[in-house]
Design an enzyme around this catalytic site. Structure first.
Site, PDB file in Angstrom:
ATOM      1  N   GLN A 235      -7.441   0.965   4.182  1.00 34.01           N
ATOM      2  CA  GLN A 235      -8.292   0.465   5.274  1.00 34.01           C
ATOM      3  C   GLN A 235      -9.732   0.217   4.830  1.00 34.01           C
ATOM      4  O   GLN A 235     -10.485  -0.463   5.522  1.00 34.01           O
ATOM      5  CB  GLN A 235      -8.288   1.458   6.445  1.00 34.01           C
ATOM      6  CG  GLN A 235      -6.944   1.597   7.133  1.00 34.01           C
ATOM      7  CD  GLN A 235      -6.552   0.365   7.941  1.00 34.01           C
ATOM      8  OE1 GLN A 235      -7.387  -0.443   8.330  1.00 34.01           O
ATOM      9  NE2 GLN A 235      -5.270   0.211   8.190  1.00 34.01           N
TER      10      GLN A 235
ATOM     11  N   SER B 193      -4.109  -2.554  -0.249  1.00 35.81           N
ATOM     12  CA  SER B 193      -3.047  -3.416   0.277  1.00 35.81           C
ATOM     13  C   SER B 193      -3.626  -4.722   0.800  1.00 35.81           C
ATOM     14  O   SER B 193      -4.536  -4.722   1.632  1.00 35.81           O
ATOM     15  CB  SER B 193      -2.319  -2.666   1.398  1.00 35.81           C
ATOM     16  OG  SER B 193      -1.376  -3.514   1.994  1.00 35.81           O
TER      17      SER B 193
ATOM     18  N   GLY C  16       0.841  -1.189   0.000  1.00 32.22           N
ATOM     19  CA  GLY C  16       0.000   0.000   0.000  1.00 32.22           C
ATOM     20  C   GLY C  16       0.883   1.248   0.000  1.00 32.22           C
ATOM     21  O   GLY C  16       0.573   2.244  -0.661  1.00 32.22           O
TER      22      GLY C  16
ATOM     23  N   CYS D 210       2.639   1.674  12.351  1.00 29.89           N
ATOM     24  CA  CYS D 210       3.856   2.216  11.762  1.00 29.89           C
ATOM     25  C   CYS D 210       4.534   3.206  12.694  1.00 29.89           C
ATOM     26  O   CYS D 210       5.719   3.424  12.603  1.00 29.89           O
ATOM     27  CB  CYS D 210       3.546   2.911  10.445  1.00 29.89           C
ATOM     28  SG  CYS D 210       2.417   1.979   9.436  1.00 29.89           S
TER      29      CYS D 210
ATOM     30  N   ASN E   1      -6.963   4.955   9.318  1.00 28.06           N
ATOM     31  CA  ASN E   1      -6.448   3.737   9.950  1.00 28.06           C
ATOM     32  C   ASN E   1      -6.489   3.786  11.475  1.00 28.06           C
ATOM     33  O   ASN E   1      -6.482   2.752  12.119  1.00 28.06           O
ATOM     34  CB  ASN E   1      -5.019   3.454   9.478  1.00 28.06           C
ATOM     35  CG  ASN E   1      -4.144   4.682   9.443  1.00 28.06           C
ATOM     36  OD1 ASN E   1      -4.487   5.685   8.804  1.00 28.06           O
ATOM     37  ND2 ASN E   1      -3.041   4.639  10.135  1.00 28.06           N
TER      38      ASN E   1
HETATM   39  N1  PLP Z   1      -2.388   3.600   4.088  1.00 21.61           N
HETATM   40  C1  PLP Z   1      -3.086   3.278   5.177  1.00 21.61           C
HETATM   41  C2  PLP Z   1      -4.343   4.013   5.489  1.00 21.61           C
HETATM   42  C3  PLP Z   1      -2.662   2.232   6.004  1.00 21.61           C
HETATM   43  O1  PLP Z   1      -3.357   1.915   7.088  1.00 21.61           O
HETATM   44  C4  PLP Z   1      -1.460   1.543   5.669  1.00 21.61           C
HETATM   45  C5  PLP Z   1      -0.929   0.493   6.555  1.00 21.61           C
HETATM   46  O2  PLP Z   1      -0.999   0.564   7.764  1.00 21.61           O
HETATM   47  C6  PLP Z   1      -0.783   1.910   4.509  1.00 21.61           C
HETATM   48  C7  PLP Z   1      -1.267   2.949   3.734  1.00 21.61           C
HETATM   49  C8  PLP Z   1       0.474   1.207   4.083  1.00 21.61           C
HETATM   50  O3  PLP Z   1       0.192  -0.060   3.547  1.00 21.61           O
HETATM   51  P1  PLP Z   1       1.318  -1.207   3.530  1.00 21.61           P
HETATM   52  O4  PLP Z   1       1.406  -1.717   4.926  1.00 21.61           O
HETATM   53  O5  PLP Z   1       0.801  -2.230   2.575  1.00 21.61           O
HETATM   54  O6  PLP Z   1       2.561  -0.583   3.068  1.00 21.61           O
END
Ligand code: PLP
Length: 377
Positions: free
Chosen positions: A179, A199, A71, A325, A151
């Site tokens: 999400q 994702s 993602g 993250c 998220n």
């Molecule tokens: N965007 C949102 C809203 C997310 O919650 C996340 C992951 O936590 C991502 C992007 C990133 O996705 P990926 O974990 O596949 O890199």
């Protein structure tokens, strides 16, 4: 010890049906999709069939679906690639202050490279205002990127309205739907979305695979140069097993969509009601109704989020105090600050995100455990 996983916004396990679908593509059908012989063609066919299935679920055309490695990659590609390819029309981008860092940090990268970015505020429910968006549009605005659902607090944005404003002003509209996909029904055509990131590991598919929907005719600059895969737009030997797994996971999610939504909403609403009763300081973060089915996010005054998580962990419960993250950083979440929380409340937050395998018993165990933790403080 009982183990209860309540962090599905961070990631999910790979469902057995998904794994089963993926397995042959590791050791049996391992061909490089670019190879001309049978083994290569088998991989190519699997990828193209996956593209068709995903396109159908999103109401898109197969040629509008591109597979990526996450993602994060899809967000980076959309923000940087769309900005670079359209910079002759202007260098202004609009996003929101509560985006995932994959979007925010991509915007900051562009700011360091001559672009201007407006970060729209949100109200205390986490919603972007349509009027604010209209007011911030300039002659040189080329891209609007607003996430479908947050998220951390689960707030769902009025995507159709926001996309409509973008269209009226001839501006590209991207949405980070990482999400939202599989938790909400999304038809890109009906909603007027030009680009959308998703994702796999958020909906019971494997990690390290995602995708970008890109409306036919929209110009984007490539970020990954190399062997010209994905119709010369995203190079890199395709993750065939991952793509096959992601597709199966999405199909499963859509097959059981109504029952999954019903169950998750019920667990969410009971959790919100019960947690509110545990302590007077409990405050729900995010919008009460415009909210992802499985998302619960509370702030408390008497305990820091990290201590609460440790206490829950000792009882076998996995939850989160913000986005996964940023869980290693001690900074309060930018999302909670943006919806008006002070630093103390933002640091005292707990995010619970339910998933398909959770039961009433899991919820009851969570509530009993939380009551005990607060009693012992
Ligand atoms: N965007 C949102 C809203 C997310 O919650 C996340 C992951 O936590 C991502 C992007 C990133 O996705 P990926 O974990 O596949 O890199």
């Amino acid at each position: 010890m009982k183990k209860v996983y309540l962090d599905h916004a961070a990631t999910t396990f790979v469902k057995p049906e998904v794994l089963e679908e993926m397995l042959p593509y590791f050791s049996q059908f391992y061909g490089n999709a670019s190879s001309v012989y049978d083994l290569g063609r088998t991989s190519k066919k699997a990828i193209e069939s996956a593209r068709e299935k995903i396109a159908e679920i999103f109401g898109a055309q197969p040629k509008e679906i591109f597979f990526t490695g996450s993602g994060t990659e899809a967000d980076n590609w959309a923000i940087k690639g769309l900005a670079l390819a359209n910079q002759d029309k202007g260098k202004h981008i609009i996003t929101s202050s509560i985006e995932h860092h994959a979007v925010l940090h991509s915007c900051q990268f562009l700011e360091r490279n001559g672009f201007e970015v407006t970060y729209l505020p949100v109200n205390n429910g986490g919603l972007v205002s349509v009027e604010d968006l209209e007011k911030s549009i300039r002659k040189d605005t080329i891209l609007i990127s607003i996430m479908f659902a947050n998220n951390e607090i689960g707030t769902i944005q009025p995507i159709a309205k926001l996309a409509q404003i973008a269209k009226k002003n001839n501006i590209i509209f991207h949405t980070d739907s990482v999400q939202a996909v599989a938790n909400l029904k999304i038809n890109v055509e009906e909603l007027g979305i030009d680009a959308m990131s998703f994702s796999s590991h958020k909906f019971y598919g494997p990690k390290g695979v995602g995708g970008l929907y890109l409306k036919n005719g929209i110009q984007i600059e490539n970020l990954l140069h190399g062997g010209s895969q994905e119709r010369e737009m995203r190079s890199g030997t395709e993750n065939v097993a991952g793509i096959v797994g992601m597709t199966k996971a999405l199909e499963l999610a859509m097959q059981n969509f109504e029952s999954r939504q019903e169950k998750m909403t019920s667990l969410r609403d009971q959790a919100i009601s019960e947690i509110s009763k545990i302590t007077k300081t409990a405050k729900l973060n995010g919008h009460r109704e415009k909210r992802l089915p499985g998302n619960v996010n509370f702030s408390f005054q008497e305990i820091e989020g990290d201590s609460l998580l440790m206490n829950l962990d000792m009882k076998g419960i996995a939850a989160s105090s913000g986005s996964a993250c940023s869980s290693l950083s001690i900074e309060p979440s930018h999302v909670l600050l943006a919806i008006g929380l002070d630093k103390k409340s933002a640091k005292g937050s707990l995010r619970i995100t339910f998933g398909d395998e959770n039961t009433q018993e899991d919820l009851d165990y969570l509530i009993v455990t939380l009551r005990e933790i607060f009693k012992n403080l």
